[in-house]
Write an enzyme that holds these catalytic residues in place. Structure first.
Site, short mmCIF file in Angstrom:
data_model
loop_
_atom_site.label_atom_id
_atom_site.label_comp_id
_atom_site.label_asym_id
_atom_site.label_seq_id
_atom_site.Cartn_x
_atom_site.Cartn_y
_atom_site.Cartn_z
N LYS A 58 0.83 -1.21 0.00
CA LYS A 58 0.00 0.00 0.00
C LYS A 58 0.87 1.26 0.00
O LYS A 58 0.60 2.20 -0.74
CB LYS A 58 -0.92 0.04 1.24
CG LYS A 58 -1.93 -1.10 1.31
CD LYS A 58 -2.93 -0.89 2.43
CE LYS A 58 -2.30 -0.88 3.82
NZ LYS A 58 -1.66 -2.14 4.23
N ARG B 226 -9.21 1.20 8.71
CA ARG B 226 -8.69 -0.11 9.12
C ARG B 226 -9.74 -0.92 9.88
O ARG B 226 -9.45 -1.99 10.36
CB ARG B 226 -7.48 0.08 10.00
CG ARG B 226 -6.17 -0.15 9.23
CD ARG B 226 -5.05 0.07 10.19
NE ARG B 226 -3.84 -0.62 9.88
CZ ARG B 226 -2.82 -0.07 9.28
NH1 ARG B 226 -2.88 1.15 8.81
NH2 ARG B 226 -1.70 -0.75 9.12
N ARG C 70 11.82 -5.16 4.55
CA ARG C 70 11.51 -3.76 4.26
C ARG C 70 12.47 -2.79 4.96
O ARG C 70 12.79 -2.96 6.13
CB ARG C 70 10.07 -3.45 4.70
CG ARG C 70 9.73 -1.97 4.61
CD ARG C 70 8.27 -1.71 4.52
NE ARG C 70 7.57 -2.03 5.73
CZ ARG C 70 6.24 -1.88 5.86
NH1 ARG C 70 5.52 -1.47 4.83
NH2 ARG C 70 5.64 -2.18 6.98
N ARG D 65 11.65 -0.80 10.36
CA ARG D 65 10.61 -0.39 11.30
C ARG D 65 10.55 -1.37 12.48
O ARG D 65 10.64 -2.58 12.28
CB ARG D 65 9.25 -0.37 10.59
CG ARG D 65 9.01 0.91 9.85
CD ARG D 65 7.79 0.88 8.99
NE ARG D 65 6.60 0.32 9.63
CZ ARG D 65 5.40 0.32 9.07
NH1 ARG D 65 5.24 0.85 7.85
NH2 ARG D 65 4.36 -0.20 9.67
N ARG E 4 0.29 -8.16 13.65
CA ARG E 4 -0.35 -7.22 12.73
C ARG E 4 -1.24 -7.96 11.73
O ARG E 4 -2.31 -7.48 11.35
CB ARG E 4 0.70 -6.38 12.00
CG ARG E 4 1.33 -5.34 12.93
CD ARG E 4 2.62 -4.79 12.38
NE ARG E 4 2.45 -4.04 11.17
CZ ARG E 4 3.38 -3.93 10.22
NH1 ARG E 4 4.54 -4.53 10.36
NH2 ARG E 4 3.15 -3.21 9.16
P1 AMP Z 1 1.18 1.24 8.60
O1 AMP Z 1 2.34 2.14 8.31
O2 AMP Z 1 -0.05 1.60 7.81
O3 AMP Z 1 1.53 -0.22 8.50
O4 AMP Z 1 0.77 1.50 10.13
C1 AMP Z 1 1.68 1.24 11.18
C2 AMP Z 1 0.94 1.19 12.50
O5 AMP Z 1 0.31 2.45 12.75
C3 AMP Z 1 -0.18 0.17 12.58
O6 AMP Z 1 0.29 -1.14 12.92
C4 AMP Z 1 -1.06 0.77 13.67
O7 AMP Z 1 -0.48 0.57 14.95
C5 AMP Z 1 -0.96 2.26 13.36
N1 AMP Z 1 -2.01 2.70 12.42
C6 AMP Z 1 -1.86 3.14 11.14
N2 AMP Z 1 -3.03 3.47 10.59
C7 AMP Z 1 -3.97 3.22 11.54
C8 AMP Z 1 -5.39 3.33 11.59
N3 AMP Z 1 -6.09 3.73 10.52
N4 AMP Z 1 -6.02 2.98 12.74
C9 AMP Z 1 -5.33 2.57 13.83
N5 AMP Z 1 -4.00 2.41 13.85
C10 AMP Z 1 -3.32 2.74 12.72
#
Ligand code: AMP
Length: 223
Positions: free
Chosen positions: A13, A88, A127, A160, A171
């Site tokens: 994404k 999400r 990554r 990360r 996750r």
């Molecule tokens: P991502 O970079 O999209 O993989 O997001 C990394 C982390 O940020 C996720 O594992 C969540 O802990 C938090 N996060 C990102 N977007 C959301 C969301 N829409 N709702 C809740 N937590 C989020």
């Protein structure tokens, strides 16, 4: 055009949203990037969000809504946007409609990047992310020219904290339990496009751009 990209962690994404946003000339809005920025800057929101993020859990809706509402108050979203990492869960999908109704916007298309678990784990465990501009790399699929240095801005790359094996598993569980229903939500609205996304990043991007053209052939797409 207002597009949401859906899919499990590791579906691509972030990579696809950044490139698609460049090609369409619209902003890329990533809730994960916005949260990481808050964590790095040590804001109150960042301090609250960090413990959830480190565990691979979703940050409470209320915090993310507050952050995203602020982002959608900026005028650049009026010409279109690519939303990545939000919604999400179905509650967030409904909240998003409320946030967008303020400036009179709507989601035109939700693209689901359908990815196998084997590919997800391989992508996430390799990554690498730029500490300054957020560009994504992969240790074997898409390595930087110079080891652990960003091609675009020369800043250091890092892994990360939530890309460690145990957190990846958590996750994926969270995704299957909470986020997967969002696919049905957009399918019921008739705006869902499914796309096989195990392949090479540029080939997947071409397929997304084909979907955009099918939706609106007047859209100006940069080379
Ligand atoms: P991502 O970079 O999209 O993989 O997001 C990394 C982390 O940020 C996720 O594992 C969540 O802990 C938090 N996060 C990102 N977007 C959301 C969301 N829409 N709702 C809740 N937590 C989020």
């Amino acid at each position: 055009m207002n597009i949401v990209l859906l899919g499990p962690p590791g579906a691509g994404k972030g990579t696809q949203s950044k490139r698609l946003a460049e090609r369409l000339g619209v902003p890329h809005i990533s809730t994960g990037d916005l949260l990481r920025k808050n964590v790095t800057e040590g804001t109150g929101l960042g301090r609250e969000a960090k413990s959830y993020m480190d565990k691979g859990l979703l940050v409470p809706d209320e915090l993310v809504t507050r952050m995203l509402t602020g982002r959608f108050e900026q005028k650049d979203v009026r010409s279109g946007f690519i939303l990545d990492g939000y919604p999400r869960n179905t509650a967030q999908a409904k909240t998003l409609e409320g946030i967008l109704s303020g400036p009179g916007l709507d989601i035109d298309m939700a693209v689901y990047l359908d990815t196998s678990e084997e590919v997800i784990v391989q992508r996430l465990s390799g990554r690498l992310v730029c500490s300054k501009c957020g560009a994504n790399y992969h240790s074997t699929n898409m390595p930087p020219k110079k080891e652990m240095v960003c091609d675009a801005c020369s800043a250091a790359l890092y892994q990360r904290a939530d890309d460690k094996e145990e957190t990846i598993r958590r996750r994926l569980e969270v995704y299957n339990n909470e986020s997967a229903p969002v696919i049905d939500y957009y399918s019921a609205k008739g705006i869902l496009k499914r796309l096989a996304a195990d392949g090479e990043a540029m080939a997947v991007l071409d397929k997304i751009i084909d979907l955009v053209r099918e939706e609106d052939d007047s859209f100006k797409i940069q080379k």
